[in-house]
Design a protein around this motif. Structure first.
Motif, mmCIF file in Angstrom:
data_model
loop_
_atom_site.group_PDB
_atom_site.id
_atom_site.type_symbol
_atom_site.label_atom_id
_atom_site.label_comp_id
_atom_site.label_asym_id
_atom_site.label_seq_id
_atom_site.Cartn_x
_atom_site.Cartn_y
_atom_site.Cartn_z
ATOM 1 N N ASN A 418 0.695 -0.942 0.083
ATOM 2 C CA ASN A 418 0.097 -0.001 -0.246
ATOM 3 C C ASN A 418 0.805 1.140 -0.053
ATOM 4 O OD1 ASN A 418 -2.428 1.436 0.024
ATOM 5 N ND2 ASN A 418 -2.597 1.597 2.119
ATOM 6 N N ILE A 419 1.829 1.291 -1.055
ATOM 7 C CA ILE A 419 2.841 2.402 -0.920
ATOM 8 C C ILE A 419 2.893 2.706 -2.577
ATOM 9 C CG2 ILE A 419 5.012 3.236 -0.831
ATOM 10 C CD1 ILE A 419 5.440 1.055 1.304
ATOM 11 N N THR A 420 2.866 4.239 -2.829
ATOM 12 C CA THR A 420 2.821 4.495 -4.170
ATOM 13 C C THR A 420 4.155 3.916 -5.043
ATOM 14 O OG1 THR A 420 3.944 6.554 -3.867
ATOM 15 C CG2 THR A 420 1.281 6.485 -3.714
ATOM 16 N N VAL A 421 3.990 3.818 -6.262
ATOM 17 C CA VAL A 421 5.123 3.428 -7.232
ATOM 18 C C VAL A 421 6.314 4.660 -7.061
ATOM 19 C CG1 VAL A 421 5.905 2.965 -9.638
ATOM 20 C CG2 VAL A 421 3.604 1.987 -8.715
ATOM 21 N N CYS A 422 5.661 5.600 -6.778
ATOM 22 C CA CYS A 422 6.698 7.016 -6.618
ATOM 23 C C CYS A 422 7.457 6.648 -5.554
ATOM 24 C CB CYS A 422 5.786 8.300 -6.784
ATOM 25 S SG CYS A 422 5.269 8.681 -8.398
ATOM 26 N N ASN A 423 6.940 6.430 -4.338
ATOM 27 C CA ASN A 423 7.728 6.555 -3.187
ATOM 28 C C ASN A 423 8.709 5.294 -3.044
ATOM 29 O OD1 ASN A 423 6.782 8.681 -1.707
ATOM 30 N ND2 ASN A 423 5.079 7.700 -0.942
ATOM 31 N N ILE A 424 8.286 4.064 -3.776
ATOM 32 C CA ILE A 424 8.994 3.023 -3.849
ATOM 33 C C ILE A 424 10.322 3.253 -4.787
ATOM 34 C CG2 ILE A 424 9.542 0.426 -5.004
ATOM 35 C CD1 ILE A 424 6.369 0.050 -4.039
ATOM 36 N N ALA A 425 10.022 3.835 -5.973
ATOM 37 C CA ALA A 425 10.993 4.451 -6.930
ATOM 38 C C ALA A 425 11.930 5.173 -6.045
ATOM 39 C CB ALA A 425 10.642 5.157 -8.010
ATOM 40 N N MET A 426 11.544 6.124 -5.252
ATOM 41 C CA MET A 426 12.578 6.929 -4.604
ATOM 42 C C MET A 426 13.340 6.284 -3.538
ATOM 43 S SD MET A 426 13.427 10.202 -3.575
ATOM 44 C CE MET A 426 11.990 11.482 -4.070
ATOM 45 N N LEU A 427 12.634 5.266 -2.948
ATOM 46 C CA LEU A 427 13.532 4.499 -1.815
ATOM 47 C C LEU A 427 14.585 3.764 -2.611
ATOM 48 C CD1 LEU A 427 10.838 3.178 0.320
ATOM 49 C CD2 LEU A 427 12.638 4.589 0.952
ATOM 50 N N LEU A 428 14.288 3.145 -3.848
ATOM 51 C CA LEU A 428 15.235 2.192 -4.385
ATOM 52 C C LEU A 428 16.402 3.259 -5.166
ATOM 53 C CD1 LEU A 428 12.789 -0.148 -6.454
ATOM 54 C CD2 LEU A 428 14.660 -0.796 -4.876
ATOM 55 N N ARG A 429 15.969 4.589 -5.404
ATOM 56 C CA ARG A 429 17.138 5.385 -6.210
ATOM 57 C C ARG A 429 18.013 5.835 -5.003
ATOM 58 N NH1 ARG A 429 12.423 7.936 -8.828
ATOM 59 N NH2 ARG A 429 12.848 7.715 -11.275
ATOM 60 N N ILE A 430 17.634 5.931 -3.745
ATOM 61 C CA ILE A 430 18.248 6.413 -2.609
ATOM 62 C C ILE A 430 19.263 5.115 -2.190
ATOM 63 C CG2 ILE A 430 18.454 6.931 -0.169
ATOM 64 C CD1 ILE A 430 16.025 8.594 -0.695
ATOM 65 N N CYS A 431 18.717 3.745 -2.069
ATOM 66 C CA CYS A 431 19.703 2.777 -1.894
ATOM 67 C C CYS A 431 20.737 2.539 -2.862
ATOM 68 C CB CYS A 431 18.564 1.597 -1.815
ATOM 69 S SG CYS A 431 17.405 1.657 -0.315
ATOM 70 N N ILE A 432 20.079 2.563 -4.297
ATOM 71 C CA ILE A 432 20.972 2.102 -5.346
ATOM 72 C C ILE A 432 22.158 3.091 -5.823
ATOM 73 C CG2 ILE A 432 21.002 1.227 -8.044
ATOM 74 C CD1 ILE A 432 18.168 0.127 -7.095
ATOM 75 N N LEU A 433 21.597 4.397 -5.870
ATOM 76 C CA LEU A 433 22.342 5.266 -6.509
ATOM 77 C C LEU A 433 22.820 6.526 -5.407
ATOM 78 C CD1 LEU A 433 20.055 6.121 -9.550
ATOM 79 C CD2 LEU A 433 21.854 4.563 -9.309
ATOM 80 N N GLY A 434 21.994 6.799 -4.336
ATOM 81 C CA GLY A 434 22.721 7.466 -3.443
ATOM 82 C C GLY A 434 22.009 8.970 -3.928
ATOM 83 N N LYS A 435 20.949 8.925 -4.656
ATOM 84 C CA LYS A 435 20.543 10.216 -5.260
ATOM 85 C C LYS A 435 18.999 10.055 -5.409
ATOM 86 C CE LYS A 435 21.436 11.522 -9.368
ATOM 87 N NZ LYS A 435 22.061 11.789 -10.640
ATOM 88 N N ALA A 436 18.332 11.204 -5.490
ATOM 89 C CA ALA A 436 16.857 11.175 -5.321
ATOM 90 C C ALA A 436 16.182 11.241 -6.767
ATOM 91 C CB ALA A 436 15.987 12.293 -4.268
ATOM 92 N N GLU A 437 17.031 11.699 -7.654
ATOM 93 C CA GLU A 437 16.655 11.749 -9.116
ATOM 94 C C GLU A 437 17.617 10.709 -9.993
ATOM 95 O OE1 GLU A 437 16.882 15.931 -9.999
ATOM 96 O OE2 GLU A 437 14.988 16.069 -8.617
ATOM 97 N N SER A 438 16.803 10.287 -11.066
ATOM 98 C CA SER A 438 17.463 9.527 -12.058
ATOM 99 C C SER A 438 16.654 9.219 -13.196
ATOM 100 C CB SER A 438 18.016 8.129 -11.328
ATOM 101 O OG SER A 438 16.663 7.251 -11.148
#
Length: 468
Positions: A418-438
């Motif tokens: 029950n979490i938006t795709v946008c929030n999941i994408a944000m978490l994954l970006r931070i984990c994988i890339l160390g940044k909030a945009e990609s």
């Protein structure tokens, strides 16, 4: 008759857009008629000329592949030759010694301005006997014709005429013993047998002075073509001091030489309407008389757009190799493999310069703890650990590793948690890339092999547990 052109910059600053356009036009014209192209460094202004600027001129010419057949000739190494001509002009009474002090010349200028006249030398020393000698220091002036007019045909502007009475007796040798620009140019052009002088319109006023000296020496007059100035977006003339016009800045910022030349050649010459042209193919069609008289506008944003367009629509192999070489110089961990290739391919359409492409690739390739730490507050407010661990498990169990499979997986996790795709994408970006945009997170994930991707996510969960 062999056609010979010359590019003759002054090393008083880093070479800029206007100078490169002149170099390109002189080179194109020489090559279009199988003539010779000469490089000459005009450095007789010793107080402002610097060796580093002479070096940058050669660096830029080589980078842009604008070659030359002779040179580079250095004016400061030809002083004896200039003095030979000064002696000839003195001996034939076509030049004279001027003993006027700076104070007298300053008063003369002030008087002319007060009277609403154009400041010019009054010929005070012109009529002194040639045998007159004064122990004071002196300059040497050329005897400009008093009557008539000096007229020349400009290949871009047509007939141009100056009344000789408007021209004063110009100094050809300063009181410090150094020859001046107008004398040096004449001697060099004669010795190098220059047939065509293509230069900026700011030199139009110098042309009648130089023609008068050539006539006094009974020497041939070259064909002149004065190209229009280049304006910035403000409508003012570009100068060497403007950072965005320094060619070395363009080089270091990752603009491509072929793009830069394609853009510059059209700043005054509109024969071609393509954004990117093969400069070598233009040699056969270049014509001085096709250059416009009106000023051209330099638009840095448009240049960046053209550069990005070129990067996006050409083969990625060159950019992958460029990025690898650039990154591996700074950090030996970079490997030439599928990950780097994927990152570069992903960012090619998003980068306006090679510098931005390298920086973006670097950020994706290396995910540092410090960059992740910047988002710790965000991770805390998201109750991220409860989200990241299920994502980690789902990714670990995934057998396919394509964009479509990853996209479906993220949608599935979004519904179950029950979490938006946008929030999941944000978490994954931070984990994988160390940044909030990609770029799209599914694209990013598929660039990395599963082992590396999971290790980066695991690293973040460990950091969260340690801090909270």
């Amino acid at each position: 008759m062999k056609i010979i052109t010359r590019f003759a910059p002054s090393p008083t600053g880093h070479i800029h857009i206007g100078s490169v356009r002149t170099a390109l036009y002189t080179w194109l014209y020489a090559r279009s008629i199988k003539g010779n192209h000469i490089l000459r460094i005009e450095d007789t202004d010793l107080s402002r000329s610097k060796p580093k600027y002479s070096e940058s001129i050669v660096t830029v010419m080589n980078w842009l592949n604008i070659d030359w057949d002779e040179g580079p000739y250095i004016q400061s190494k030809r002083l004896a030759r200039y003095n030979d001509y000064i002696c000839i002009l003195l001996a034939t009474r076509l030049a004279y010694k001027c003993y006027c002090t700076k104070e007298r010349l300053g008063c003369l200028r002030k008087t002319h301005l007060t009277q609403g006249l154009k400041p010019k030398y009054d010929g005070y020393c012109r009529y002194k006997s040639s045998s007159y000698n004064d122990p004071k220091e002196y300059a040497i002036r050329f005897k400009t014709p008093i009557d008539g007019a000096t007229t020349f045909s400009d290949n871009i502007r047509g007939s141009i005429s100056f009344r000789n009475e408007e021209l004063d007796d110009l100094i050809i040798k300063r009181s410090n013993g150094l020859p001046t620009y107008n004398l040096c140019v004449i001697v060099d052009d004669l010795d190098m047998e220059i047939t065509h002088v293509i230069r900026g319109e700011e030199h139009i006023n110098n042309t009648p002075r130089q023609i008068n000296i050539l006539n006094a020496l009974s020497s041939p007059i070259p064909i002149y073509a004065h190209v229009p100035i280049i304006l910035g977006k403000t409508g003012k003339k570009l100068s060497k001091r403007e950072q965005t016009t320094s060619i070395l800045e363009f080089k270091y910022n990752g603009l491509l030489p072929e793009v830069l030349l394609s853009y510059i050649v059209k700043l005054g010459w509109t024969y071609v309407n393509k954004e990117i042209v093969n400069i070598r193919n233009l040699k056969a069609m270049f014509n001085i008389k096709s250059i416009r008289r009106a000023p051209s506008m330099f638009d840095y944003e448009k240049l960046l757009w053209v550069n990005q367009h070129y990067i996006n629509y050409t083969s990625g192999l060159y950019y992958i190799e460029y990025t690898y070489k650039d990154l591996s110089k700074c950090n030996p961990i970079f490997k030439y493999g599928s990950i780097l290739k994927g990152i570069v391919s992903l960012y090619m359409s998003r980068s306006s310069t090679l510098k931005l492409l390298t920086e973006s690739s670097n950020q994706l390739y290396i995910c540092s703890s410090s960059s992740i730490s910047e988002y710790m507050y965000y991770l805390e407010t998201m109750d991220s650990l409860a989200t990241i661990e299920p994502i980690y498990k789902e990714l670990a169990l995934t057998k396919g590793w394509t964009i479509s499979i990853i996209a479906v997986l993220i949608q599935k996790i979004s519904i179950s948690l029950n979490i938006t795709v946008c929030n999941i994408a944000m978490l994954l970006r931070i984990c994988i890339l160390g940044k909030a945009e990609s770029p799209g997170i599914s694209q990013v994930i598929t660039i990395f092999n599963k082992e590396l991707l999971l290790s980066r996510i695991k690293k973040v969960t460990t950091m969260i547990k340690y801090i909270y």
